[in-house]
Design a protein around this motif. Sequence first.
Motif, short mmCIF file in Angstrom:
data_model
loop_
_atom_site.label_atom_id
_atom_site.label_comp_id
_atom_site.label_asym_id
_atom_site.label_seq_id
_atom_site.Cartn_x
_atom_site.Cartn_y
_atom_site.Cartn_z
N ALA A 134 -0.60 -5.37 -13.18
CA ALA A 134 0.45 -6.18 -13.81
C ALA A 134 0.34 -7.65 -13.43
CB ALA A 134 1.83 -5.63 -13.42
N SER A 135 0.25 -7.94 -12.15
CA SER A 135 0.24 -9.32 -11.69
C SER A 135 -1.17 -9.89 -11.48
CB SER A 135 1.02 -9.44 -10.38
OG SER A 135 0.42 -8.66 -9.36
N GLY A 136 -2.16 -9.02 -11.34
CA GLY A 136 -3.51 -9.47 -11.07
C GLY A 136 -3.74 -9.88 -9.63
N GLN A 137 -2.76 -9.62 -8.74
CA GLN A 137 -2.89 -9.97 -7.34
C GLN A 137 -3.73 -8.95 -6.60
OE1 GLN A 137 -1.73 -12.64 -5.32
NE2 GLN A 137 -3.01 -11.58 -3.82
N ALA A 138 -4.78 -9.43 -5.94
CA ALA A 138 -5.65 -8.55 -5.15
C ALA A 138 -5.08 -8.42 -3.74
CB ALA A 138 -7.07 -9.08 -5.11
N SER A 139 -5.23 -7.24 -3.17
CA SER A 139 -4.75 -6.96 -1.82
C SER A 139 -5.81 -6.19 -1.06
CB SER A 139 -3.44 -6.17 -1.85
OG SER A 139 -2.43 -6.88 -2.52
N VAL A 140 -5.85 -6.43 0.24
CA VAL A 140 -6.75 -5.70 1.13
C VAL A 140 -5.93 -4.64 1.86
CG1 VAL A 140 -8.24 -5.86 3.16
CG2 VAL A 140 -8.30 -7.66 1.43
N LEU A 141 -6.33 -3.40 1.73
CA LEU A 141 -5.65 -2.27 2.37
C LEU A 141 -6.43 -1.88 3.62
CD1 LEU A 141 -4.82 -0.13 -0.79
CD2 LEU A 141 -3.47 -1.96 0.26
N LEU A 142 -5.75 -1.90 4.75
CA LEU A 142 -6.39 -1.63 6.04
C LEU A 142 -5.85 -0.35 6.64
CD1 LEU A 142 -6.12 -5.22 7.59
CD2 LEU A 142 -8.05 -4.26 6.32
N LYS A 143 -6.77 0.48 7.13
CA LYS A 143 -6.42 1.67 7.91
C LYS A 143 -7.06 1.50 9.27
CE LYS A 143 -5.72 4.89 4.10
NZ LYS A 143 -6.03 6.23 3.53
N LEU A 144 -6.21 1.21 10.25
CA LEU A 144 -6.69 0.85 11.59
C LEU A 144 -6.08 1.73 12.67
CD1 LEU A 144 -6.53 -3.04 11.22
CD2 LEU A 144 -8.52 -1.56 10.95
#
Length: 236
Positions: free
Chosen positions: A154-164
């Motif tokens: 919808a917004s075109g915003q990229a996000s980094v998903l972290l599993k730490l």
Amino acid sequence: MSLGSTVFRRSFATARPQLSNIGRKPVVYDPATTSILFRNPYPAPAANAGPPSKHAMDRRAPYTVTVKGPLGTLSRTVPPYVKLLPREDADVAAKQKAALAVGVDFPTVDKQRAAWGSTRAHLANMVHGVTEGWKWTVRFVGIGYRAAVETDAASGQASVLLKLGYCNTISLPVPAGVKAVAVQPDHLELTGACKEDVAQFAADIRKYRRPEPYKQKGVFVNGETIAKRHPKGKKK
């Protein structure tokens, strides 16, 4: 010490202030693909003008320098006492390049000498960023440590998903001007024209799991290493 009318005073040796080795280097760029735009509204000081006092305040407003290239446009404010002038250099001209000289009004003033080299370094980083770009690599070392990049439709915003290793997944929005690519689940590449933005985003990711020396796990940036430590009371 005084003997009669004669006064003896101890003299202290003072070293001459060193000029900036970085600031004296010209900023070299290709005029065919890169342009540096600026307008310094302040004239150079008179030849017989002395440097300002240590606590003098410069009330002049800074001016803006803009660098345009194939990968984008970057702007930065420059102190009013920093001077930018085109520099004629035979070696640079032979390579079909242009050079920009950076200087200050009074190199012997500590504040101006400090800004001299910093300004030149920032301008060189801007030229490199708009022509070749900057790349930071982030590695995730640890069981289950991984990263993924998702884009909101919808917004075109990229996000980094972290599993730490936490109970929840950490989501960090990618800043404007920065591109994140998950080359492998444990290998992330950050690219962009602005060196500061790319480095800051890499630091934001790293702070969620800083490298620790006992098991040597964590988030490592740009080939970062950490010496292994052994717990107290155990033999090596």
